[in-house]
Design an enzyme around this catalytic site. Structure first.
Site, PDB file in Angstrom:
ATOM      1  N   GLU A 146      58.099  44.832  32.508  1.00  0.00           N
ATOM      2  CA  GLU A 146      56.772  44.479  32.872  1.00  0.00           C
ATOM      3  C   GLU A 146      56.242  43.247  32.185  1.00  0.00           C
ATOM      4  O   GLU A 146      55.469  42.443  32.765  1.00  0.00           O
ATOM      5  CB  GLU A 146      55.937  45.831  32.703  1.00  0.00           C
ATOM      6  CG  GLU A 146      56.029  46.785  33.516  1.00  0.00           C
ATOM      7  CD  GLU A 146      55.822  46.744  34.967  1.00  0.00           C
ATOM      8  OE1 GLU A 146      56.489  45.692  35.317  1.00  0.00           O
ATOM      9  OE2 GLU A 146      54.854  47.174  35.413  1.00  0.00           O
ATOM     10  N   THR A 199      50.292  39.936  39.737  1.00  0.00           N
ATOM     11  CA  THR A 199      49.459  40.722  38.780  1.00  0.00           C
ATOM     12  C   THR A 199      49.023  39.623  37.675  1.00  0.00           C
ATOM     13  O   THR A 199      47.884  39.906  37.426  1.00  0.00           O
ATOM     14  CB  THR A 199      50.686  41.660  38.118  1.00  0.00           C
ATOM     15  OG1 THR A 199      51.103  42.438  38.879  1.00  0.00           O
ATOM     16  CG2 THR A 199      49.660  42.520  37.057  1.00  0.00           C
TER      17      THR A 199
HETATM   18  P1  ADP Z   1      54.323  44.404  41.534  1.00  0.00           P
HETATM   19  O1  ADP Z   1      52.872  45.056  41.159  1.00  0.00           O
HETATM   20  O2  ADP Z   1      54.627  44.772  42.953  1.00  0.00           O
HETATM   21  O3  ADP Z   1      55.430  44.854  40.532  1.00  0.00           O
HETATM   22  P2  ADP Z   1      54.212  42.066  40.127  1.00  0.00           P
HETATM   23  O4  ADP Z   1      53.687  40.880  40.365  1.00  0.00           O
HETATM   24  O5  ADP Z   1      53.905  42.908  38.804  1.00  0.00           O
HETATM   25  O6  ADP Z   1      54.158  43.104  41.483  1.00  0.00           O
HETATM   26  O7  ADP Z   1      55.764  41.776  39.821  1.00  0.00           O
HETATM   27  C1  ADP Z   1      56.282  41.002  40.935  1.00  0.00           C
HETATM   28  C2  ADP Z   1      57.160  39.788  40.026  1.00  0.00           C
HETATM   29  O8  ADP Z   1      58.054  40.096  39.336  1.00  0.00           O
HETATM   30  C3  ADP Z   1      57.608  38.789  41.023  1.00  0.00           C
HETATM   31  O9  ADP Z   1      57.340  37.646  40.728  1.00  0.00           O
HETATM   32  C4  ADP Z   1      59.055  39.056  40.967  1.00  0.00           C
HETATM   33  O10 ADP Z   1      59.930  38.001  41.560  1.00  0.00           O
HETATM   34  C5  ADP Z   1      59.175  39.438  39.632  1.00  0.00           C
HETATM   35  N1  ADP Z   1      60.616  40.246  39.611  1.00  0.00           N
HETATM   36  C6  ADP Z   1      61.535  39.943  38.783  1.00  0.00           C
HETATM   37  N2  ADP Z   1      62.400  41.151  38.815  1.00  0.00           N
HETATM   38  C7  ADP Z   1      62.025  41.989  39.530  1.00  0.00           C
HETATM   39  C8  ADP Z   1      62.565  43.079  40.312  1.00  0.00           C
HETATM   40  N3  ADP Z   1      63.686  43.709  39.978  1.00  0.00           N
HETATM   41  N4  ADP Z   1      61.960  43.899  40.872  1.00  0.00           N
HETATM   42  C9  ADP Z   1      60.434  43.210  41.456  1.00  0.00           C
HETATM   43  N5  ADP Z   1      60.068  42.111  40.992  1.00  0.00           N
HETATM   44  C10 ADP Z   1      60.737  41.449  40.163  1.00  0.00           C
END
Ligand code: ADP
Length: 325
Positions: A146, A199
């Site tokens: 995270e 986020t």
């Molecule tokens: P969500 O709330 O849907 O998790 P976030 O903004 O917290 O959205 O996370 C998405 C970000 O994390 C994107 O930039 C994405 O490229 C990155 N990311 C890296 N690895 C992963 C993964 N395995 N799954 C999802 N997002 C990922």
């Protein structure tokens, strides 16, 4: 499979042998739950990613990304890879890990796409390697993922993605997490407009300070929500599902948010708010019939908006990340 002499001699040929393999379901999660910003989340029953974990003969971590999102395959840039790197620090380096992510939750959805990968990785690697990590340890590993995705080591998505049900994060120093069982007939409807809200950016727009009078209203609602969940008191849950601090700021990021909210409430929702940092919007309801009526009402609001969207109805997940066939 055992590594034999021939395999070792042939290592130069880079034949990567799979020693063991498991498959994991990693659920989507709704964090914040209206008033409980940053401290509460719940798991969805059947919405989530599938991940395959392989213990391999060639040392190193390899990420295979399938499905939605076009995710980075560099382990240092993928949340599952970051969790794997952290967990492998406790292992000898005689073997490798291959993580195949079948992404069904779009990144940036607000229903814990990154948390599903991070939690699935913590759970899956622990199972694959037969480690007996506690729930709190798994959450700590997942929080590293995270940190990569959002810049903060928050646990309100990863905790329920590991434990199922509602997970309350009372504090972080040390991590104090309490699982709260959802009332039996509680259902969730989610609309996910296909726009991306990072986020990180959604956090930066929040006020740094809140007025005491607003804080009093908000913590009254949080306490009411927790009591309502404990007592399976749907009316109390409904009265408490009000966020006067975060929602008014972030609503502007979501096209038609107040139309969605009105449609949900008119269809009998207990409450409706932004899931995580959006753009997904969730509504809670008593019974699947109401949840389906809210789904139809969301559909009507978004039908001619010119934005693609996905709709889901789900029970609250009884378990978080789990082994599947
Ligand atoms: P969500 O709330 O849907 O998790 P976030 O903004 O917290 O959205 O996370 C998405 C970000 O994390 C994107 O930039 C994405 O490229 C990155 N990311 C890296 N690895 C992963 C993964 N395995 N799954 C999802 N997002 C990922």
């Amino acid at each position: 499979m055992q590594l034999n002499q021939e395999t070792i001699i042939n290592q130069d040929l880079k034949e990567n042998i799979v020693i063991e393999e498991i498959k994991v379901f990693a659920p989507a999660t709704v964090a914040n739950v209206g008033c409980a910003f940053d401290i509460l989340g719940f798991a969805l029953e059947n919405i989530g990613d599938e991940m395959i974990f392989r213990k391999t003969s060639t040392p190193g971590i390899k990420i295979i990304s399938k499905g939605l999102g076009n995710l980075p395959t560099n382990p240092e840039k993928n949340v599952a890879g970051v969790v794997a790197i952290e967990m492998m620090k406790n292992e000898d380096s005689s073997f490798g890990l291959e993580i195949e992510i079948n992404k069904k939750i779009n990144p940036g959805s607000g229903i814990g796409s990154s948390a599903a990968s991070a939690s699935g990785a913590a759970f899956g690697i622990s199972k694959l390697l037969n480690r007996n990590y506690s729930t709190h340890e798994l959450i700590h590993f997942a929080m590293q993922g995270e940190k990569l995705a959002s810049g903060a080591e928050h646990a309100d998505n990863v905790a329920p993605a590991i434990t199922g049900e509602f997970a309350l994060i009372r504090g972080y120093h040390p991590l104090d997490m309490i699982v709260i069982k959802a009332p039996k007939n509680l259902y969730c409807t989610v609309i996910h407009p296909q726009i991306e809200i990072k986020t990180k950016e959604a956090r930066e727009m929040l006020p740094k300070e809140v007025a005491l009078k607003d804080a009093v209203i908000q913590w009254g609602n949080v306490a009411g929500l927790i009591a309502g969940l404990h007592q399976s008191n749907y009316q109390l849950i409904g009265r408490s599902l009000q966020d006067i601090i975060i929602e008014p700021q972030r609503a502007k990021l979501i096209p038609g948010f107040y139309n969605l909210k009105m449609a949900a409430m008119d269809s009998g929702a207990l409450g409706c708010s932004i899931s995580g940092s959006g753009p997904s919007v969730f509504a809670l309801s008593e019974g699947i019939e109401t949840a389906n009526a809210i789904k139809a009402a969301f559909d009507k609001v978004y039908f001619d908006k010119g934005i693609d969207y996905h709709l889901f109805v789900s029970a609250i997940g009884k378990t978080g990340s789990r082994l599947i066939q």
